[in-house]
Design a protein around this motif. Structure first.
Motif, PDB file in Angstrom:
ATOM      1  N   LEU A 212       0.878  -1.169   0.000  1.00 18.00           N
ATOM      2  CA  LEU A 212       0.000   0.000   0.000  1.00 18.00           C
ATOM      3  C   LEU A 212       0.918   1.222   0.000  1.00 18.00           C
ATOM      4  CD1 LEU A 212      -2.690  -1.159   2.604  1.00 18.00           C
ATOM      5  CD2 LEU A 212      -2.692  -1.424   0.105  1.00 18.00           C
ATOM      6  N   PHE A 213       0.995   1.885  -1.143  1.00 17.40           N
ATOM      7  CA  PHE A 213       1.997   2.929  -1.353  1.00 17.40           C
ATOM      8  C   PHE A 213       1.354   4.308  -1.274  1.00 17.40           C
ATOM      9  CE2 PHE A 213       4.896   5.574  -3.932  1.00 17.40           C
ATOM     10  CZ  PHE A 213       6.100   5.259  -3.311  1.00 17.40           C
ATOM     11  N   ASP A 214       1.757   5.084  -0.293  1.00 17.76           N
ATOM     12  CA  ASP A 214       1.204   6.421  -0.086  1.00 17.76           C
ATOM     13  C   ASP A 214       2.127   7.440  -0.744  1.00 17.76           C
ATOM     14  OD1 ASP A 214       0.238   8.829   0.877  1.00 17.76           O
ATOM     15  OD2 ASP A 214      -0.003   8.127   2.935  1.00 17.76           O
ATOM     16  N   ALA A 215       1.635   8.049  -1.811  1.00 17.59           N
ATOM     17  CA  ALA A 215       2.438   9.004  -2.582  1.00 17.59           C
ATOM     18  C   ALA A 215       1.868  10.417  -2.455  1.00 17.59           C
ATOM     19  CB  ALA A 215       2.486   8.569  -4.044  1.00 17.59           C
ATOM     20  N   ALA A 216       1.340  10.730  -1.293  1.00 16.08           N
ATOM     21  CA  ALA A 216       0.657  12.017  -1.101  1.00 16.08           C
ATOM     22  C   ALA A 216       1.560  13.219  -1.342  1.00 16.08           C
ATOM     23  CB  ALA A 216       0.068  12.079   0.310  1.00 16.08           C
ATOM     24  N   TYR A 217       2.869  13.012  -1.246  1.00 17.22           N
ATOM     25  CA  TYR A 217       3.802  14.140  -1.367  1.00 17.22           C
ATOM     26  C   TYR A 217       4.622  14.120  -2.650  1.00 17.22           C
ATOM     27  CZ  TYR A 217       2.448  14.864   3.445  1.00 17.22           C
ATOM     28  OH  TYR A 217       1.712  15.096   4.570  1.00 17.22           O
ATOM     29  N   GLU A 218       4.197  13.325  -3.636  1.00 15.76           N
ATOM     30  CA  GLU A 218       5.024  13.165  -4.844  1.00 15.76           C
ATOM     31  C   GLU A 218       5.277  14.495  -5.562  1.00 15.76           C
ATOM     32  OE1 GLU A 218       3.907  13.518  -8.173  1.00 15.76           O
ATOM     33  OE2 GLU A 218       1.867  14.029  -7.553  1.00 15.76           O
ATOM     34  N   ALA A 219       4.366  15.455  -5.433  1.00 16.35           N
ATOM     35  CA  ALA A 219       4.535  16.719  -6.165  1.00 16.35           C
ATOM     36  C   ALA A 219       5.760  17.498  -5.698  1.00 16.35           C
ATOM     37  CB  ALA A 219       3.287  17.587  -6.019  1.00 16.35           C
ATOM     38  N   TYR A 220       6.337  17.110  -4.560  1.00 17.15           N
ATOM     39  CA  TYR A 220       7.497  17.832  -4.027  1.00 17.15           C
ATOM     40  C   TYR A 220       8.827  17.273  -4.508  1.00 17.15           C
ATOM     41  CZ  TYR A 220       4.163  20.386  -1.382  1.00 17.15           C
ATOM     42  OH  TYR A 220       3.126  21.214  -1.069  1.00 17.15           O
ATOM     43  N   ILE A 221       8.793  16.177  -5.255  1.00 17.42           N
ATOM     44  CA  ILE A 221      10.041  15.583  -5.742  1.00 17.42           C
ATOM     45  C   ILE A 221      10.663  16.492  -6.803  1.00 17.42           C
ATOM     46  CG2 ILE A 221      11.035  13.635  -7.015  1.00 17.42           C
ATOM     47  CD1 ILE A 221       8.840  11.858  -5.691  1.00 17.42           C
ATOM     48  N   ARG A 222      11.922  16.858  -6.614  1.00 20.57           N
ATOM     49  CA  ARG A 222      12.633  17.678  -7.600  1.00 20.57           C
ATOM     50  C   ARG A 222      13.800  16.925  -8.225  1.00 20.57           C
ATOM     51  NH1 ARG A 222       8.681  19.719  -7.347  1.00 20.57           N
ATOM     52  NH2 ARG A 222       8.060  21.885  -6.991  1.00 20.57           N
ATOM     53  N   ASP A 223      14.206  15.835  -7.603  1.00 21.13           N
ATOM     54  CA  ASP A 223      15.287  15.010  -8.134  1.00 21.13           C
ATOM     55  C   ASP A 223      14.688  14.102  -9.222  1.00 21.13           C
ATOM     56  OD1 ASP A 223      17.068  12.912  -8.631  1.00 21.13           O
ATOM     57  OD2 ASP A 223      17.766  12.812  -6.554  1.00 21.13           O
ATOM     58  N   ASP A 224      15.117  14.309 -10.463  1.00 19.24           N
ATOM     59  CA  ASP A 224      14.503  13.598 -11.587  1.00 19.24           C
ATOM     60  C   ASP A 224      14.688  12.089 -11.539  1.00 19.24           C
ATOM     61  OD1 ASP A 224      13.483  15.882 -12.679  1.00 19.24           O
ATOM     62  OD2 ASP A 224      15.172  16.198 -14.059  1.00 19.24           O
ATOM     63  N   SER A 225      15.653  11.622 -10.754  1.00 25.28           N
ATOM     64  CA  SER A 225      15.890  10.172 -10.719  1.00 25.28           C
ATOM     65  C   SER A 225      14.933   9.451  -9.758  1.00 25.28           C
ATOM     66  CB  SER A 225      17.339   9.897 -10.298  1.00 25.28           C
ATOM     67  OG  SER A 225      17.507  10.157  -8.909  1.00 25.28           O
ATOM     68  N   ILE A 226      14.161  10.229  -8.981  1.00 22.32           N
ATOM     69  CA  ILE A 226      13.272   9.613  -7.976  1.00 22.32           C
ATOM     70  C   ILE A 226      11.890   9.388  -8.574  1.00 22.32           C
ATOM     71  CG2 ILE A 226      12.149   9.989  -5.720  1.00 22.32           C
ATOM     72  CD1 ILE A 226      15.180   9.627  -5.513  1.00 22.32           C
ATOM     73  N   PRO A 227      11.344   8.150  -8.496  1.00 23.66           N
ATOM     74  CA  PRO A 227      10.004   7.897  -9.041  1.00 23.66           C
ATOM     75  C   PRO A 227       8.925   8.679  -8.272  1.00 23.66           C
ATOM     76  CG  PRO A 227      11.166   5.827  -8.577  1.00 23.66           C
ATOM     77  CD  PRO A 227      11.964   6.931  -7.958  1.00 23.66           C
ATOM     78  N   HIS A 228       7.932   9.170  -9.011  1.00 23.58           N
ATOM     79  CA  HIS A 228       6.779   9.825  -8.376  1.00 23.58           C
ATOM     80  C   HIS A 228       5.709   8.796  -8.020  1.00 23.58           C
ATOM     81  CE1 HIS A 228       7.486  14.255  -9.369  1.00 23.58           C
ATOM     82  NE2 HIS A 228       8.568  13.624  -9.780  1.00 23.58           N
ATOM     83  N   SER A 229       5.693   7.714  -8.770  1.00 20.18           N
ATOM     84  CA  SER A 229       4.685   6.671  -8.568  1.00 20.18           C
ATOM     85  C   SER A 229       5.387   5.325  -8.464  1.00 20.18           C
ATOM     86  CB  SER A 229       3.727   6.629  -9.762  1.00 20.18           C
ATOM     87  OG  SER A 229       2.956   5.437  -9.748  1.00 20.18           O
ATOM     88  N   ILE A 230       4.809   4.423  -7.652  1.00 17.72           N
ATOM     89  CA  ILE A 230       5.401   3.081  -7.600  1.00 17.72           C
ATOM     90  C   ILE A 230       5.208   2.350  -8.925  1.00 17.72           C
ATOM     91  CG2 ILE A 230       3.403   1.849  -6.640  1.00 17.72           C
ATOM     92  CD1 ILE A 230       5.630   0.430  -4.793  1.00 17.72           C
ATOM     93  N   TYR A 231       4.222   2.816  -9.727  1.00 20.96           N
ATOM     94  CA  TYR A 231       3.980   2.155 -11.015  1.00 20.96           C
ATOM     95  C   TYR A 231       5.053   2.499 -12.055  1.00 20.96           C
ATOM     96  CZ  TYR A 231      -0.412   1.336  -8.651  1.00 20.96           C
ATOM     97  OH  TYR A 231      -1.357   0.974  -7.723  1.00 20.96           O
ATOM     98  N   GLU A 232       6.006   3.343 -11.686  1.00 19.96           N
ATOM     99  CA  GLU A 232       7.168   3.536 -12.562  1.00 19.96           C
ATOM    100  C   GLU A 232       8.115   2.336 -12.471  1.00 19.96           C
ATOM    101  OE1 GLU A 232       8.951   7.559 -12.516  1.00 19.96           O
ATOM    102  OE2 GLU A 232       7.152   8.213 -11.441  1.00 19.96           O
ATOM    103  N   ILE A 233       7.882   1.463 -11.508  1.00 24.00           N
ATOM    104  CA  ILE A 233       8.685   0.246 -11.358  1.00 24.00           C
ATOM    105  C   ILE A 233       7.987  -0.889 -12.101  1.00 24.00           C
ATOM    106  CG2 ILE A 233       9.724  -1.352  -9.693  1.00 24.00           C
ATOM    107  CD1 ILE A 233      10.556   1.699  -9.424  1.00 24.00           C
ATOM    108  N   ASP A 234       8.702  -1.598 -12.947  1.00 22.97           N
ATOM    109  CA  ASP A 234       8.119  -2.717 -13.692  1.00 22.97           C
ATOM    110  C   ASP A 234       7.473  -3.727 -12.745  1.00 22.97           C
ATOM    111  OD1 ASP A 234       8.701  -1.874 -16.188  1.00 22.97           O
ATOM    112  OD2 ASP A 234      10.504  -3.125 -16.445  1.00 22.97           O
ATOM    113  N   GLY A 235       6.279  -4.121 -13.069  1.00 19.75           N
ATOM    114  CA  GLY A 235       5.616  -5.166 -12.290  1.00 19.75           C
ATOM    115  C   GLY A 235       4.893  -4.661 -11.059  1.00 19.75           C
TER     116      GLY A 235
END
Lengths: 407, 407
Positions: A212-235
């Motif tokens: 259960l992945f809580d991404a409530a703060y993804e809009a604050y990511i500024r480092d381009d190498s960090i995924p915003h969503s867990i669905y950026e990971i295959d599978g």
């Protein structure tokens, strides 16, 4: 004779932010002349973006005319909003998520709290320590934990975040059924790399766990190498549900709109051996116990996913991130180790001392509200969370006061 | 391995109104040229009153300005709304209910569905048959019932509404722990007298039961001798919780606002013998799993409790009651026995035949959506519910079509 759910009796204290509110109210009644500045609860302070306000008014006007009036909407949310979310937040990043998999709700707190209802009562659960208290408390209320002992509930696997693991704990060595993750983390502000999330997806597949992945703060990511969503990971769409919110992204804490992504392909067996699509279980839960989000609010939310809305989100999160950078710099100059504040609106400050005592100290000497780390778990002891959610001039004043009080 | 809540597997069919929606969609795709008229789901069709719309816009404007912006509000609702409700709906009728006892929420469906979480897993439960399906389904999902058999779940006490008891079943002869009541009733439209509610309060006191009283339709009561609130009965605040909604009252089905009254004085023991105030349990549940209703919606809701708002509610309910009277008169002229429609927006029509077949027949021959009684319980078999929630001209056209189809 009607009897209460005895699990409520296991809850250790009142909900963290309720307790903070109680202490702040007490302080204010003792010192009515002092202007308290809140860097505590993580509540946004900037008004809704104009594009959102305009859509909100338009939605209200539709409710004012029989010809355009909307009554009950789909419990899952209107297609116009689900489609906007799927396109803007997922398709644009190559995530295999469709509009049908997006369930609109009135809050990520509700969704992260309610989701556990879908599972057996005796599941084993892993969750970070420190962590947003809702994951723990709602499982306590559902009877999935033992008694409180030395600051922890029996039966839970606590994933300890500490300087040694960069505040990103790895999967445990044993199997668990349900894993709560939150990145960018609340309260530490730590972010998980693609490799670290990949380890979790691999763990979930190998062990038959659900994330259960809580991404409530993804809009604050500024480092381009960090995924915003867990669905950026295959599978990941085989093993993970994702929670998101417009609260911190677009200023919706008082307006209320969030969403949960439940991939259609995830299936779960019950104790009788019958397999259920997780999507069907959540759909049934929401259809039976929820009646959808206010229509004008959904219209307002859809505006967040337009180009102008996305620009406003960026401007708003930049503003709070500038506050976060000042908070971190000030606390570091005062000699405290810090994490977070770069890809997150929270700065996690190592105080070394009792964190409720530090909270009380800052409240009474600086009239500034922060959040005691211990409220998020035993590993939060010796830390406080300082939130960047306030007007820049208030943050600056608060930092001046903290400097004066703690120097 | 993550495992599902096996109780979901006991749910017999999809949620009633979801199933109706499915059949209507199928009909529409087969017959795209036919204009379907909905007298089914009980969804209002008239726009929000002007006084409500004005307040709603004002609330949105406050969210558009940093100086007046509201973030997280109290989970229980804003005092301005709780006080307006307590004064207008309770103090005015001599009910001993204070603003603190009113919890504002986004829907009575949510509240009636969630309230059972506060209680032990093995409670005995009584509920009307026929009845709004949420009471049953949410207890099935929580594991309080046995398997489905002959149209009923094991372990529940069904309070049978029939012509013999005027569709107002008396308390059972044995003790139960939790009793769901709904008056004016959904689906039958029957109302309970002061004496009948008094019997329930006496039963609850004698047996240690708690009453969950759903008063979502109280605004439709026109008979002055019928209580609008269970708190009009002496002693009810010791043994009853009341649910209300603005959905059918002020046209909020798509705007979302409701409330639940939990008297402070009710206490409940748990299995360990510890006593809890019911208010504390619900407050904890709401604080942990809910984040309050959208602020502009609460501003709009407060306008319902002004003089102008109350006048608008009366005008709106009069309008739907006029529809109900026509429905009842037409169905009676066609030879069907009817109840409801006088103090309720629903007319309960005895068809004698299979109620899903009657539903399909009316849908296919008249292109009118009604609700099959069997969807509300075994005692609903042989009945259909016809809703007065539509524009007067649509209701008249629907009745013409039904007359032509059934004559």
């Amino acid at each position: 004779m009607v009897r209460a759910n005895a699990n409520y009796g296991k809850l250790k204290a009142s909900y963290l932010f309720v307790e903070i509110g109680r202490r702040v109210s007490a302080f204010q009644s003792e010192h009515p002349d002092r202007q308290v500045i809140k860097l505590g609860i993580g509540d946004v302070t900037r008004s809704l973006p104009k594009v959102v306000v305009d859509a909100f008014h338009a939605g209200v006007d539709e409710q004012a005319d029989d010809a355009t009036f909307r009554g009950y909407g789909p419990e899952q949310g209107y297609p116009f909003l689900r489609e906007a979310i799927a396109a803007t937040d997922y398709a644009s990043r190559g995530c295999p998520i469709t509009a049908d998999e997006v369930f609109v709700s009135d809050g990520a707190k509700c969704d992260t709290g309610n989701f556990q209802e879908l599972f057996a009562a005796d599941l084993s659960i892993a969750l970070p320590d420190p962590v947003y208290p809702v994951y723990v408390d709602t499982n306590v209320m559902a009877g999935r934990t033992g008694a409180w002992n030395n600051g922890r509930y029996g039966g839970l696997t606590y994933l300890e975040a500490n300087p040694g693991n960069g505040f990103v704990p790895p999967p445990p060595s044993h199997a668990v059924d349900l894993v709560y993750l939150c990145y960018p983390n609340n309260p530490t502000g730590a972010v998980a790399t693609r490799e670290q999330l990949g380890e979790w997806v691999a763990y979930a597949k190998e062990r038959g766990a659900l994330i259960l992945f809580d991404a409530a703060y993804e809009a604050y990511i500024r480092d381009d190498s960090i995924p915003h969503s867990i669905y950026e990971i295959d599978g990941a769409a085989d093993v993970a549900v994702e929670f998101r919110s417009l609260s911190k992204t677009a200023g919706f804490t008082g307006t209320r709109c969030a969403f949960t992504v439940v991939p259609q392909r995830i299936t779960v067996a019950d104790d009788t051996g019958a397999r259920h699509r997780l999507w069907d279980l959540w759909n049934r839960r929401q259809s039976t116990k929820f009646n959808g989000v206010s229509y004008p609010v959904q219209r307002a939310a859809a505006a967040v996913f337009t180009d102008a809305g996305q620009q406003a989100v960026r401007t708003m999160s930049d503003y709070y991130l500038a506050n976060a950078a000042k908070i971190r710099a000030t606390m570091q100059r005062l000699g405290y180790d810090c994490v977070g504040g770069d890809n997150s609106p929270y700065v996690w400050v190592r105080t070394g001392s009792d964190s409720w005592a530090f909270f009380d100290d800052v409240l009474h000497r600086a009239a500034v509200v922060i959040t005691p780390g211990a409220g998020f778990g035993t590993m939060g002891e010796g830390y406080v969370r300082i939130s960047a959610f306030n007007h820049a001039d208030k943050v600056e004043e608060a930092l001046e006061r903290i400097k004066a009080a703690l120097s």
